[in-house]
Design a protein around this motif. Structure first.
Motif, PDB file in Angstrom:
ATOM      1  N   LEU A 111       0.961  -1.259   0.058  1.00 15.65           N
ATOM      2  CA  LEU A 111      -0.014  -0.086   0.091  1.00 15.65           C
ATOM      3  C   LEU A 111       0.882   1.228   0.088  1.00 15.65           C
ATOM      4  CD1 LEU A 111      -2.674  -1.198   2.318  1.00 15.65           C
ATOM      5  CD2 LEU A 111      -2.950  -0.212   0.276  1.00 15.65           C
ATOM      6  N   GLY A 112       1.946   1.108   0.741  1.00 19.61           N
ATOM      7  CA  GLY A 112       2.905   2.434   0.621  1.00 19.61           C
ATOM      8  C   GLY A 112       2.202   3.555   1.253  1.00 19.61           C
ATOM      9  N   SER A 113       2.385   4.789   0.825  1.00 20.44           N
ATOM     10  CA  SER A 113       1.737   5.995   1.478  1.00 20.44           C
ATOM     11  C   SER A 113       0.072   5.932   1.684  1.00 20.44           C
ATOM     12  CB  SER A 113       2.151   6.924   0.430  1.00 20.44           C
ATOM     13  OG  SER A 113       1.600   6.923  -0.888  1.00 20.44           O
ATOM     14  N   ASN A 114      -0.413   5.032   0.763  1.00 16.45           N
ATOM     15  CA  ASN A 114      -1.916   4.748   1.074  1.00 16.45           C
ATOM     16  C   ASN A 114      -2.112   3.740   2.024  1.00 16.45           C
ATOM     17  OD1 ASN A 114      -2.819   6.123  -1.484  1.00 16.45           O
ATOM     18  ND2 ASN A 114      -1.555   4.406  -2.598  1.00 16.45           N
ATOM     19  N   ALA A 115      -1.144   3.301   2.707  1.00 11.75           N
ATOM     20  CA  ALA A 115      -1.469   2.237   3.863  1.00 11.75           C
ATOM     21  C   ALA A 115      -2.139   3.046   5.163  1.00 11.75           C
ATOM     22  CB  ALA A 115      -0.247   1.619   4.599  1.00 11.75           C
ATOM     23  N   ILE A 116      -3.155   2.498   5.929  1.00  9.55           N
ATOM     24  CA  ILE A 116      -3.621   3.366   7.136  1.00  9.55           C
ATOM     25  C   ILE A 116      -2.362   3.004   8.136  1.00  9.55           C
ATOM     26  CG2 ILE A 116      -6.064   2.739   6.515  1.00  9.55           C
ATOM     27  CD1 ILE A 116      -5.789   0.287   8.481  1.00  9.55           C
ATOM     28  N   PRO A 117      -2.628   3.813   9.313  1.00  9.54           N
ATOM     29  CA  PRO A 117      -1.593   3.915  10.311  1.00  9.54           C
ATOM     30  C   PRO A 117      -1.544   2.491  11.079  1.00  9.54           C
ATOM     31  CG  PRO A 117      -3.317   5.512  10.898  1.00  9.54           C
ATOM     32  CD  PRO A 117      -3.377   4.958   9.336  1.00  9.54           C
ATOM     33  N   GLY A 118      -0.863   2.352  11.753  1.00 10.45           N
ATOM     34  CA  GLY A 118      -0.678   1.107  12.737  1.00 10.45           C
ATOM     35  C   GLY A 118      -1.972   1.450  13.767  1.00 10.45           C
ATOM     36  N   LEU A 119      -2.742   0.561  13.895  1.00  7.42           N
ATOM     37  CA  LEU A 119      -3.925   0.509  14.643  1.00  7.42           C
ATOM     38  C   LEU A 119      -3.719   0.094  16.422  1.00  7.42           C
ATOM     39  CD1 LEU A 119      -6.414  -1.431  12.623  1.00  7.42           C
ATOM     40  CD2 LEU A 119      -5.909   0.868  12.650  1.00  7.42           C
ATOM     41  N   GLU A 120      -4.425   0.770  17.231  1.00  6.83           N
ATOM     42  CA  GLU A 120      -4.311   0.334  18.742  1.00  6.83           C
ATOM     43  C   GLU A 120      -5.290  -0.897  19.113  1.00  6.83           C
ATOM     44  OE1 GLU A 120      -4.204   2.524  22.972  1.00  6.83           O
ATOM     45  OE2 GLU A 120      -4.926   3.537  21.225  1.00  6.83           O
ATOM     46  N   VAL A 121      -4.792  -1.926  19.554  1.00  6.93           N
ATOM     47  CA  VAL A 121      -5.484  -3.051  19.718  1.00  6.93           C
ATOM     48  C   VAL A 121      -6.004  -3.077  21.452  1.00  6.93           C
ATOM     49  CG1 VAL A 121      -4.758  -4.481  17.863  1.00  6.93           C
ATOM     50  CG2 VAL A 121      -3.781  -4.388  20.192  1.00  6.93           C
ATOM     51  N   ASP A 122      -6.806  -3.941  21.784  1.00  5.04           N
ATOM     52  CA  ASP A 122      -7.282  -4.063  23.262  1.00  5.04           C
ATOM     53  C   ASP A 122      -7.465  -5.386  23.362  1.00  5.04           C
ATOM     54  OD1 ASP A 122      -8.220  -3.907  25.635  1.00  5.04           O
ATOM     55  OD2 ASP A 122      -9.935  -2.800  25.194  1.00  5.04           O
ATOM     56  N   PHE A 123      -6.717  -6.294  24.108  1.00  3.14           N
ATOM     57  CA  PHE A 123      -6.766  -7.573  24.334  1.00  3.14           C
ATOM     58  C   PHE A 123      -7.189  -7.562  25.766  1.00  3.14           C
ATOM     59  CE2 PHE A 123      -3.535  -7.877  20.536  1.00  3.14           C
ATOM     60  CZ  PHE A 123      -4.939  -8.318  19.640  1.00  3.14           C
ATOM     61  N   SER A 124      -7.787  -6.766  26.608  1.00  7.24           N
ATOM     62  CA  SER A 124      -7.854  -6.850  28.016  1.00  7.24           C
ATOM     63  C   SER A 124      -8.760  -7.860  28.138  1.00  7.24           C
ATOM     64  CB  SER A 124      -8.122  -5.462  28.246  1.00  7.24           C
ATOM     65  OG  SER A 124      -9.530  -4.882  27.977  1.00  7.24           O
ATOM     66  N   MET A 125      -9.581  -8.319  27.351  1.00  4.48           N
ATOM     67  CA  MET A 125     -10.584  -9.273  27.843  1.00  4.48           C
ATOM     68  C   MET A 125     -10.155 -10.929  27.561  1.00  4.48           C
ATOM     69  SD  MET A 125     -13.350  -7.828  28.990  1.00  4.48           S
ATOM     70  CE  MET A 125     -14.507  -8.677  28.892  1.00  4.48           C
ATOM     71  N   ILE A 126      -8.786 -10.680  27.168  1.00  2.00           N
ATOM     72  CA  ILE A 126      -8.349 -12.281  26.983  1.00  2.00           C
ATOM     73  C   ILE A 126      -7.218 -12.584  27.809  1.00  2.00           C
ATOM     74  CG2 ILE A 126      -6.991 -13.560  25.293  1.00  2.00           C
ATOM     75  CD1 ILE A 126      -7.344 -11.547  23.266  1.00  2.00           C
ATOM     76  N   ASN A 127      -7.414 -13.742  28.606  1.00  2.00           N
ATOM     77  CA  ASN A 127      -6.597 -14.312  29.516  1.00  2.00           C
ATOM     78  C   ASN A 127      -5.367 -15.080  29.219  1.00  2.00           C
ATOM     79  OD1 ASN A 127      -5.205 -15.626  31.567  1.00  2.00           O
ATOM     80  ND2 ASN A 127      -7.114 -16.641  32.510  1.00  2.00           N
ATOM     81  N   PHE A 128      -4.285 -14.304  28.710  1.00  2.00           N
ATOM     82  CA  PHE A 128      -3.245 -14.962  28.034  1.00  2.00           C
ATOM     83  C   PHE A 128      -2.287 -16.120  28.622  1.00  2.00           C
ATOM     84  CE2 PHE A 128      -3.895 -11.037  25.410  1.00  2.00           C
ATOM     85  CZ  PHE A 128      -3.724 -11.583  24.109  1.00  2.00           C
ATOM     86  N   SER A 129      -2.760 -16.423  29.888  1.00  2.00           N
ATOM     87  CA  SER A 129      -2.070 -17.356  30.807  1.00  2.00           C
ATOM     88  C   SER A 129      -3.062 -18.742  30.600  1.00  2.00           C
ATOM     89  CB  SER A 129      -2.064 -17.195  31.983  1.00  2.00           C
ATOM     90  OG  SER A 129      -3.355 -16.941  32.712  1.00  2.00           O
ATOM     91  N   SER A 130      -4.146 -18.473  29.998  1.00  2.00           N
ATOM     92  CA  SER A 130      -5.124 -19.650  29.918  1.00  2.00           C
ATOM     93  C   SER A 130      -5.059 -20.332  28.585  1.00  2.00           C
ATOM     94  CB  SER A 130      -6.408 -19.180  30.103  1.00  2.00           C
ATOM     95  OG  SER A 130      -7.599 -20.057  29.687  1.00  2.00           O
ATOM     96  N   ARG A 131      -4.927 -21.482  28.287  1.00  2.00           N
ATOM     97  CA  ARG A 131      -4.913 -22.131  26.820  1.00  2.00           C
ATOM     98  C   ARG A 131      -6.301 -21.950  26.340  1.00  2.00           C
ATOM     99  NH1 ARG A 131      -6.059 -27.154  24.383  1.00  2.00           N
ATOM    100  NH2 ARG A 131      -4.580 -27.888  22.956  1.00  2.00           N
ATOM    101  N   GLU A 132      -7.174 -22.304  27.128  1.00  2.00           N
ATOM    102  CA  GLU A 132      -8.683 -22.188  26.633  1.00  2.00           C
ATOM    103  C   GLU A 132      -8.962 -21.001  26.211  1.00  2.00           C
ATOM    104  OE1 GLU A 132     -13.259 -23.060  27.808  1.00  2.00           O
ATOM    105  OE2 GLU A 132     -11.717 -22.979  29.403  1.00  2.00           O
ATOM    106  N   SER A 133      -8.638 -19.710  26.952  1.00  2.00           N
ATOM    107  CA  SER A 133      -8.881 -18.370  26.423  1.00  2.00           C
ATOM    108  C   SER A 133      -8.045 -18.017  25.137  1.00  2.00           C
ATOM    109  CB  SER A 133      -8.530 -17.481  27.462  1.00  2.00           C
ATOM    110  OG  SER A 133      -8.581 -16.122  27.038  1.00  2.00           O
ATOM    111  N   VAL A 134      -6.516 -18.374  25.174  1.00  2.00           N
ATOM    112  CA  VAL A 134      -5.879 -18.014  23.937  1.00  2.00           C
ATOM    113  C   VAL A 134      -6.278 -18.780  22.723  1.00  2.00           C
ATOM    114  CG1 VAL A 134      -3.490 -18.376  22.919  1.00  2.00           C
ATOM    115  CG2 VAL A 134      -3.893 -17.340  25.240  1.00  2.00           C
TER     116      VAL A 134
END
Length: 228
Positions: A111-134
């Motif tokens: 996309l070059g100069s037409n690319a959108i900027p980097g997006l801010e994400v929100d993973f606060s609802m995910i339990n990254f220590s849990s296999r089931e959640s991930v």
């Protein structure tokens, strides 16, 4: 790609809990998504935020946004793997992370100069220590990504872009099948994702962005994306 154009866009939002229920819950999740489909016409139109654009540029930025989300998710997963992960799972999830980063960078460079900027994400609802959640969230993201590429295919006009999208969705489908089998062996192509004709399901951008919205803080407008 140098002549790609940018314009404004449109975003749709669903409740966080709906996505999380979908992420971990098989048939119940599919029912939620079916309900979400029916809400497309009533979703709020927003003229503010990051403009995806129109035409093929808009679709490529739409794909770039989804790849940013997936790359961010797997990067977070790999930064501190869930409790009890096996060596095989660690290697597989690391490979998926690398693939998603490659996809993200491909769209950014294309996309070059037409690319959108980097997006801010929100993973606060995910339990990254849990296999089931991930793995449940990975399943939701991968299934959503495959359906998004399938739905976007009919909207792409340039044959070269369509070919590239086809190559990427084939990799995303491999990811989806792998994650599904890690959760439940043999579920890689069940009726949640394959219809009675043996075809993968597809979703148009409005629905996909609505489902992904709970995990993207940055406002995304897709008002001018192709509809047909």
């Amino acid at each position: 790609m140098e002549n790609l154009r940018t314009q404004k866009d449109h975003s749709a939002r669903l409740d966080r809990r709906s996505f999380l229920q979908f992420a971990g819950a098989g048939a119940a999740g599919i029912a939620l998504l079916a309900a979400g489909c029916k809400k497309d016409e009533s979703m709020m139109m927003d003229s503010t935020g990051v403009n995806l654009g129109s035409g093929d540029v808009g679709i490529l930025n739409y794909a770039y946004a989804l790849e940013q989300l997936e790359a961010a998710f797997y990067t977070r997963v790999a930064s501190s793997f869930y409790t009890g992960i096996t060596e095989a799972e660690r290697l597989l999830l690391s490979d998926i992370r690398d693939h998603e980063i490659a996809h993200r960078e491909f769209f950014k460079n294309a996309l070059g100069s037409n690319a959108i900027p980097g997006l801010e994400v929100d993973f606060s609802m995910i339990n990254f220590s849990s296999r089931e959640s991930v793995l449940g969230t990975a399943k939701a993201f991968e299934d959503l990504g495959v359906s998004a590429y399938n739905g976007a295919g009919v909207l792409i006009k340039d044959a070269a872009y369509l070919t590239l999208a086809g190559k990427i969705v084939s990799v995303e489908a491999r990811h989806a099948a792998l994650i599904r089998d890690l959760i439940s062996n043999g579920s890689f192509a069940n009726s949640e994702v394959i219809d009675n004709n043996g075809l993968d399901k597809s979703r148009l951008p409005l629905e996909v962005l609505g489902i992904a919205a709970p995990f993207i803080k940055t406002k995304i407008n897709a008002n001018d994306l192709p509809k047909s």
